[in-house]
Scaffold this motif. Structure first.
Motif, PDB file in Angstrom:
ATOM      1  N   ALA A  39     152.349 -19.228  52.696  1.00  0.00           N
ATOM      2  CA  ALA A  39     152.711 -18.772  51.354  1.00  0.00           C
ATOM      3  C   ALA A  39     152.193 -17.364  51.096  1.00  0.00           C
ATOM      4  O   ALA A  39     152.868 -16.541  50.474  1.00  0.00           O
ATOM      5  N   GLY A  40     150.986 -17.061  51.628  1.00  0.00           N
ATOM      6  CA  GLY A  40     150.392 -15.750  51.409  1.00  0.00           C
ATOM      7  C   GLY A  40     151.166 -14.628  52.063  1.00  0.00           C
ATOM      8  O   GLY A  40     151.382 -13.579  51.456  1.00  0.00           O
ATOM      9  N   ASN A  66     144.020 -14.974  52.900  1.00  0.00           N
ATOM     10  CA  ASN A  66     144.011 -13.619  52.383  1.00  0.00           C
ATOM     11  C   ASN A  66     144.808 -13.537  51.073  1.00  0.00           C
ATOM     12  O   ASN A  66     145.871 -14.130  50.948  1.00  0.00           O
ATOM     13  N   ASN A  67     144.270 -12.797  50.101  1.00  0.00           N
ATOM     14  CA  ASN A  67     144.988 -12.610  48.833  1.00  0.00           C
ATOM     15  C   ASN A  67     144.932 -11.136  48.441  1.00  0.00           C
ATOM     16  O   ASN A  67     144.406 -10.766  47.395  1.00  0.00           O
ATOM     17  N   ALA A  70     146.106  -9.596  45.048  1.00  0.00           N
ATOM     18  CA  ALA A  70     145.207  -9.497  43.902  1.00  0.00           C
ATOM     19  C   ALA A  70     144.194  -8.378  44.061  1.00  0.00           C
ATOM     20  O   ALA A  70     143.887  -7.658  43.104  1.00  0.00           O
ATOM     21  N   SER A  71     143.649  -8.233  45.279  1.00  0.00           N
ATOM     22  CA  SER A  71     142.627  -7.211  45.515  1.00  0.00           C
ATOM     23  C   SER A  71     142.545  -6.914  47.004  1.00  0.00           C
ATOM     24  O   SER A  71     142.628  -7.838  47.823  1.00  0.00           O
ATOM     25  N   PRO A  72     142.328  -5.642  47.374  1.00  0.00           N
ATOM     26  CA  PRO A  72     142.202  -5.315  48.793  1.00  0.00           C
ATOM     27  C   PRO A  72     140.942  -5.898  49.418  1.00  0.00           C
ATOM     28  O   PRO A  72     140.803  -5.909  50.642  1.00  0.00           O
ATOM     29  N   LEU A  73     140.008  -6.375  48.583  1.00  0.00           N
ATOM     30  CA  LEU A  73     138.778  -6.972  49.100  1.00  0.00           C
ATOM     31  C   LEU A  73     138.900  -8.470  49.358  1.00  0.00           C
ATOM     32  O   LEU A  73     138.000  -9.056  49.975  1.00  0.00           O
ATOM     33  N   LEU A  74     139.987  -9.083  48.912  1.00  0.00           N
ATOM     34  CA  LEU A  74     140.104 -10.535  49.053  1.00  0.00           C
ATOM     35  C   LEU A  74     140.688 -10.899  50.417  1.00  0.00           C
ATOM     36  O   LEU A  74     141.752 -11.506  50.525  1.00  0.00           O
ATOM     37  N   HIS A  75     139.965 -10.531  51.457  1.00  0.00           N
ATOM     38  CA  HIS A  75     140.292 -11.007  52.789  1.00  0.00           C
ATOM     39  C   HIS A  75     140.092 -12.521  52.811  1.00  0.00           C
ATOM     40  O   HIS A  75     139.450 -13.095  51.913  1.00  0.00           O
TER      41      HIS A  75
END
Length: 230
Positions: A39-40, A66-67, A70-75
Motif C-alpha cells: 500500500a505504501g 515507510n511513510n 507524511a515526512s522524509p524522516l518516516l523511514h
C-alpha cells in the motif's frame, strides 16, 4: 581480554535458534510487512519496512513501513519506533532491551541512529545496502554513509577507504546480523536446511521485486513524496 567496544554490554544471550529466528522473521515479512509496504509504495513511499518483537517469545509488538508521504524522516524503522512509543501503553510496553528489532533492509544512517537512541540492542535485516542499491535502485544508504561518515585516515587512498566497513555492526550499543548470517550459523551438517532458507530468501526477493517495480513506476509518473532522495 576482549574489549567491550565489540560486544553490546546490555544484550542478553540469544535464546532462539537461527532456524526459529529465520522462520519467524520471514513469515512476519510476508504476512504483515509486505501488505503494508504494498500500500505504501502505491502512494509513493519506498519499500522499506520494520518490526519490533518481544525477545522472550518473538511476538510482534509493532509493524510498520515507510511513510515518506507524511515526512522524509518516516523511514520504515523510524515509523516503527514512533509507533512503538506512541501506541503501546507505557504500563505494558516492554523495555527496548527486551525486544528484537527487524528491518527488511539494512538500516540507513538515520535508522541506525534511531535504533541506537531508542535502546534496541539487537537487530536483524533481510536485504543489504548492496541489495537496496542493485536490486531496488535505491543507493542513498551507501552514498550518505560514504560521503558523510566515512572519514579518511592518515595514509588512506580511495581503495583502502572503500575497503572499510560502512559501520561497526557489533559495538557497545548493538549487535546486528543479516538473515544470510543466520543461515551460516545453522549446524554444519545442515546443508539441506541452509539450502531451504536460501530458497526462502530468494522467494522473498522475488516478492520485493514486484514492490520495487511499483515504486519505480510511481517515481517515473511523479508520485508525491516528501523525500528529497527518490
Amino acid at each position: 581480554m576482549k574489549s567491550s567496544i565489540n560486544t553490546p554490554t546490555n544484550t542478553p544471550p540469544n535464546s532462539h535458534s537461527p532456524s526459529t529466528l529465520l522462520s519467524t522473521l520471514l513469515s512476519l515479512t510476508e504476512k504483515s510487512i509486505i501488505p503494508l509496504t504494498a500500500a505504501g509504495v502505491k502512494s509513493g513511499s519506498k519499500l522499506f519496512g520494520a518490526a519490533i518483537l518481544s525477545r522472550s517469545n518473538l511476538t510482534p509488538l509493532t509493524v510498520a513501513t515507510n511513510n515518506e508521504q507524511a515526512s522524509p524522516l518516516l523511514h520504515g524503522e523510524i515509523n516503527c519506533i514512533q509507533q512503538f512509543f506512541s501506541t503501546l501503553p507505557p504500563s505494558t510496553r516492554p523495555p527496548t532491551k527486551d525486544c528484537i528489532f527487524f528491518a527488511t533492509h539494512e538500516p540507513c544512517s538515520l535508522c541506525l541512529s534511531g535504533i541506537t537512541w531508542a535502546g534496541f540492542n539487537e537487530f536483524y535485516y533481510l536485504f543489504t545496502y548492496q541489495d537496496s542499491r542493485d536490486l531496488f535502485g535505491i543507493p542513498h544508504d551507501i552514498d550518505i554513509l560514504e560521503q558523510v561518515f566515512r572519514v579518511p585516515g592518515k595514509g588512506d587512498d580511495e581503495q583502502s577507504l572503500r575497503g572499510r566497513p560502512l559501520y561497526n555492526r557489533n559495538n557497545k550499543f548493538f549487535r546486528s546480523k543479516s538473515l544470510a548470517d543466520l543461515i551460516e550459523e545453522l549446524e554444519l551438517d545442515g546443508e539441506e536446511e541452509k539450502g531451504k532458507w536460501r530458497g526462502e530468501i530468494r522467494r522473498m526477493k522475488e516478492l520485493y521485486t514486484g514492490l520495487s517495480e511499483t515504486y519505480q513506476e510511481g517515481k517515473r509518473k511523479g508520485a508525491e513524496s516528501s523525500s528529497v532522495w527518490k
